[in-house]
Motif scaffolding. Structure first.
Motif, mmCIF file in Angstrom:
data_model
loop_
_atom_site.group_PDB
_atom_site.id
_atom_site.type_symbol
_atom_site.label_atom_id
_atom_site.label_comp_id
_atom_site.label_asym_id
_atom_site.label_seq_id
_atom_site.Cartn_x
_atom_site.Cartn_y
_atom_site.Cartn_z
ATOM 1 N N GLU A 155 0.867 -0.778 -0.017
ATOM 2 C CA GLU A 155 0.042 0.276 0.305
ATOM 3 C C GLU A 155 0.664 1.030 -0.169
ATOM 4 O OE1 GLU A 155 -3.178 2.451 2.757
ATOM 5 O OE2 GLU A 155 -2.937 0.206 2.867
ATOM 6 N N LEU A 156 2.126 1.206 0.787
ATOM 7 C CA LEU A 156 2.511 2.359 0.663
ATOM 8 C C LEU A 156 3.267 2.872 -0.751
ATOM 9 C CD1 LEU A 156 4.498 4.375 2.785
ATOM 10 C CD2 LEU A 156 5.728 2.696 3.136
ATOM 11 N N LYS A 157 3.586 1.795 -1.149
ATOM 12 C CA LYS A 157 4.670 2.002 -2.704
ATOM 13 C C LYS A 157 3.485 2.501 -3.252
ATOM 14 C CE LYS A 157 7.553 -1.119 -6.607
ATOM 15 N NZ LYS A 157 7.762 -2.331 -6.216
ATOM 16 N N GLN A 158 2.343 1.947 -3.707
ATOM 17 C CA GLN A 158 0.938 2.302 -4.549
ATOM 18 C C GLN A 158 1.094 3.628 -4.048
ATOM 19 O OE1 GLN A 158 -2.247 -0.045 -3.815
ATOM 20 N NE2 GLN A 158 -1.389 -1.846 -5.270
ATOM 21 N N THR A 159 0.950 4.359 -2.968
ATOM 22 C CA THR A 159 0.897 5.687 -2.883
ATOM 23 C C THR A 159 1.770 6.066 -3.027
ATOM 24 O OG1 THR A 159 -0.501 5.162 -0.235
ATOM 25 C CG2 THR A 159 0.178 7.211 -0.544
ATOM 26 N N ARG A 175 13.783 -1.809 0.326
ATOM 27 C CA ARG A 175 14.514 -1.283 -0.755
ATOM 28 C C ARG A 175 14.233 -1.450 -1.758
ATOM 29 N NH1 ARG A 175 19.965 -3.091 1.335
ATOM 30 N NH2 ARG A 175 20.400 -3.945 -1.256
ATOM 31 N N ASP A 176 13.053 -1.500 -1.969
ATOM 32 C CA ASP A 176 12.351 -0.948 -3.494
ATOM 33 C C ASP A 176 11.314 -0.522 -3.603
ATOM 34 O OD1 ASP A 176 10.853 -2.388 -2.021
ATOM 35 O OD2 ASP A 176 8.962 -3.092 -3.811
ATOM 36 N N ILE A 177 11.186 0.724 -2.357
ATOM 37 C CA ILE A 177 10.379 1.354 -2.452
ATOM 38 C C ILE A 177 11.679 2.420 -2.187
ATOM 39 C CG2 ILE A 177 9.056 2.785 -0.948
ATOM 40 C CD1 ILE A 177 7.617 0.773 0.128
ATOM 41 N N GLN A 178 12.235 2.565 -1.211
ATOM 42 C CA GLN A 178 13.322 3.041 -1.769
ATOM 43 C C GLN A 178 14.233 3.369 -2.942
ATOM 44 O OE1 GLN A 178 16.379 2.001 1.153
ATOM 45 N NE2 GLN A 178 15.727 1.284 2.373
ATOM 46 N N GLU A 179 14.269 3.045 -4.131
ATOM 47 C CA GLU A 179 14.217 2.907 -5.310
ATOM 48 C C GLU A 179 13.491 3.521 -6.157
ATOM 49 O OE1 GLU A 179 14.770 -1.243 -6.522
ATOM 50 O OE2 GLU A 179 17.255 -1.612 -5.655
ATOM 51 N N LEU A 180 12.699 3.354 -5.626
ATOM 52 C CA LEU A 180 10.815 3.715 -6.042
ATOM 53 C C LEU A 180 10.875 5.228 -5.872
ATOM 54 C CD1 LEU A 180 8.265 3.737 -7.770
ATOM 55 C CD2 LEU A 180 7.234 3.311 -5.473
ATOM 56 N N ILE A 181 11.446 5.185 -5.255
ATOM 57 C CA ILE A 181 11.512 7.160 -4.753
ATOM 58 C C ILE A 181 12.757 8.022 -5.058
ATOM 59 C CG2 ILE A 181 11.889 8.769 -2.592
ATOM 60 C CD1 ILE A 181 10.550 6.933 -0.555
ATOM 61 N N LEU A 182 13.835 7.173 -5.067
ATOM 62 C CA LEU A 182 15.200 7.763 -5.675
ATOM 63 C C LEU A 182 15.119 8.045 -7.748
ATOM 64 C CD1 LEU A 182 17.877 5.312 -4.150
ATOM 65 C CD2 LEU A 182 17.427 8.066 -3.674
ATOM 66 N N GLU A 183 13.996 6.675 -7.653
ATOM 67 C CA GLU A 183 13.908 7.297 -9.539
ATOM 68 C C GLU A 183 13.182 8.101 -9.365
ATOM 69 O OE1 GLU A 183 11.838 4.776 -12.904
ATOM 70 O OE2 GLU A 183 12.132 3.446 -10.974
ATOM 71 N N ASN A 184 12.025 8.795 -8.565
ATOM 72 C CA ASN A 184 11.004 9.319 -9.278
ATOM 73 C C ASN A 184 11.862 10.618 -8.654
ATOM 74 O OD1 ASN A 184 8.181 8.663 -10.236
ATOM 75 N ND2 ASN A 184 9.473 7.102 -8.751
ATOM 76 N N HIS A 185 11.543 10.920 -7.241
ATOM 77 C CA HIS A 185 12.530 12.440 -7.062
ATOM 78 C C HIS A 185 13.406 13.117 -7.162
ATOM 79 C CE1 HIS A 185 13.951 14.778 -3.742
ATOM 80 N NE2 HIS A 185 12.270 14.589 -3.442
#
Length: 469
Positions: A223-227, A257-267
């Motif tokens: 849910e956190l990742k989708q948000t 770690r996958d959410i950290q990567e998502l944030i890095l990619e987008n931010h």
């Protein structure tokens, strides 16, 4: 009736033209009279003030008539029939401060009940240094002075900070408001990290956009990742009609770690970096998390562009009494019951307490005491059981001084405890234990070997482990 009404009208007319500032409040704390002298000093018209209800609470917002009304509010004991001279800092509409003594006189009806309270303002020099005021009134005046001072210096009127470490925090926040890079708050649980993050956001140019708080420990990872993905991809038309300005991630030690990567990619995208600010918080040392491979190096360097450390409440003794008064006056807002301060001895108990949950615990204790008291002061008897239990535990005697360990020994002990705890939770399923610890399975194996952690009597063989997993 008409003759009486006429006399009252003539009296109000005479009082209204007086230069001496005076006002009337009824038993429900509604302002019924606000003369020309008050208008001149406070720069608010009677039309704006009359009919407003006031609460015994300090405010420091010059743009809101509610602030002026609350600063005029009589202490609760005045409504019990007691005259009072209360030091105050009043705030004019243009933001000027007016130190004064307000002389409150209760006007009684035939049943000797307070029907009205007359307030008369006298200009003085420093209200919080007057010996005539009671301790609770002195603290009320000191809180008002501090909030006005912080508003004038930092524009922060909701942060209580006399402590030097907290003054440093305010200076860092002042820099953060003018910047747009990520900010990370570190500090124990309950130290007010989210509140400070909100202050930065609402004082910045992004204030008209949304502040989106996300607790990484409470939200399921999926849910956190989708948000987070929806926020960065602007896929929030129905759920969020306003555009987000800040994502606030608390408890980032639980961030996968996958959410950290998502944030890095987008931010790291220029467009997103300009429009969505990242503010994070953790109760753990980020350096330790990095060493334990629980956060990616790239993520660590991204979020620590500006790091602000919040001291625990036990290290803010200069602030404790003012914070207690601040939380108490917040309880007064919009309530029929009003409590002016603390009975003798209560604040001394607060100063002796350890406050393991920091500001959150102080706020909860005062909320419970406010609900329990029927007096105009918080007494020892109104303090909740959990506080008294904590005080009793501390009075059993001084704790023995812990045996000094080397840093390497202490870290080894903590790591061993965490691994054994994860194994217990996963019922010795090492794959699940590795996930709980934020490690790869191979990394967990290496750490277990290094710490000589075994499951059962014999070292587990790869075949046994495969069955176990």
């Amino acid at each position: 009736m008409k003759r009486g009404s006429g006399r009252r009208t003539r009296l109000e007319t005479r009082l209204n033209v007086l230069e001496t500032p005076m006002f009337l409040v009824d038993a429900s704390r509604t302002i019924l009279f606000f003369n020309r002298g008050c208008e001149k000093i406070l720069e608010w018209s009677a039309e704006d003030i009359l009919g407003q209800t006031c609460d015994y609470a300090v405010d420091a917002d010059a743009d809101e008539f509610e602030s002026v009304c609350n600063l005029l509010c009589p202490p609760p004991e005045v409504f019990k029939g007691t005259r009072a001279e209360v030091p105050r800092y009043l705030l004019s509409q243009s933001g000027k401060t007016f130190p004064c003594m307000i002389r409150y006189s209760p006007l009684l009806d035939e049943q000797q009940q307070t029907k009205l309270v007359l307030g008369i303002l006298d200009h003085i020099e420093e209200p919080h240094t007057l010996p005539a005021a009671s301790p609770s009134q002195q603290l009320h005046a000191e809180l008002a002075a501090l909030r006005l001072s912080l508003r004038n210096r930092f524009r922060f009127s909701t942060v209580i900070a006399k402590n030097e470490a907290m003054q440093r925090v305010l200076r860092q926040m002042e820099l953060a408001i003018r910047a747009s890079q990520p900010v990370h708050f570190s500090g124990e649980t309950g130290t007010g990290k989210e509140h400070l993050a909100r202050v930065i956001h609402f004082e910045s140019e992004q204030r008209r956009k949304l502040f989106v708080p996300l607790n990484c420990d409470e939200l399921p990872p999926r849910e956190l990742k989708q948000t987070i993905k929806k926020i960065f991809q602007r896929d929030f038309e129905e759920a969020m009609p306003l555009e987000p300005g800040v994502i606030f991630l608390s408890q980032i030690e639980s961030l996968t770690r996958d959410i950290q990567e998502l944030i890095l990619e987008n931010h790291q995208s220029t467009t997103h970096k300009e429009n969505i600010r990242l503010i994070t918080a953790s109760s753990y040392s980020l350096s330790d998390l990095l060493e334990q491979e629980r956060i990616l190096p790239e993520f660590f360097y991204q979020i620590t562009t500006m790091e602000i450390e919040i001291p625990p409440l036990r290290e803010r003794r200069e602030d404790l009494e003012l914070l207690a008064q601040h939380f108490l006056e917040n309880e007064n807002r919009y309530q029929q019951k009003q409590v002016s301060g603390f009975a003798p001895g209560v604040l001394s108990l607060f100063l002796d307490y350890f406050w393991p949950a920091n500001l959150d615990e102080l706020s909860r204790i005062i909320q419970a005491a406010f609900r329990a008291t029927s007096e105009t002061l918080i007494t020892r008897e109104s303090l909740p059981l959990r506080f008294n239990t904590g005080m009793d535990a501390r009075s059993l005697g001084p704790a023995l001084s812990p045996t000094m360990q080397t840093l390497e020994e202490k870290l080894r002990q903590v790591e061993e405890e965490q691994i054994n705890h994860a194994l217990a939770l996963s019922k010795n399923n090492r794959t699940e234990a590795a996930k709980l610890l934020g490690l790869t399975r191979a990394k967990l194996y290496r750490r277990m070997d290094a710490l000589d952690i075994r499951i059962g009597e014999e070292p587990a063989s790869p075949q046994k482990d495969a069955k176990n997993d």
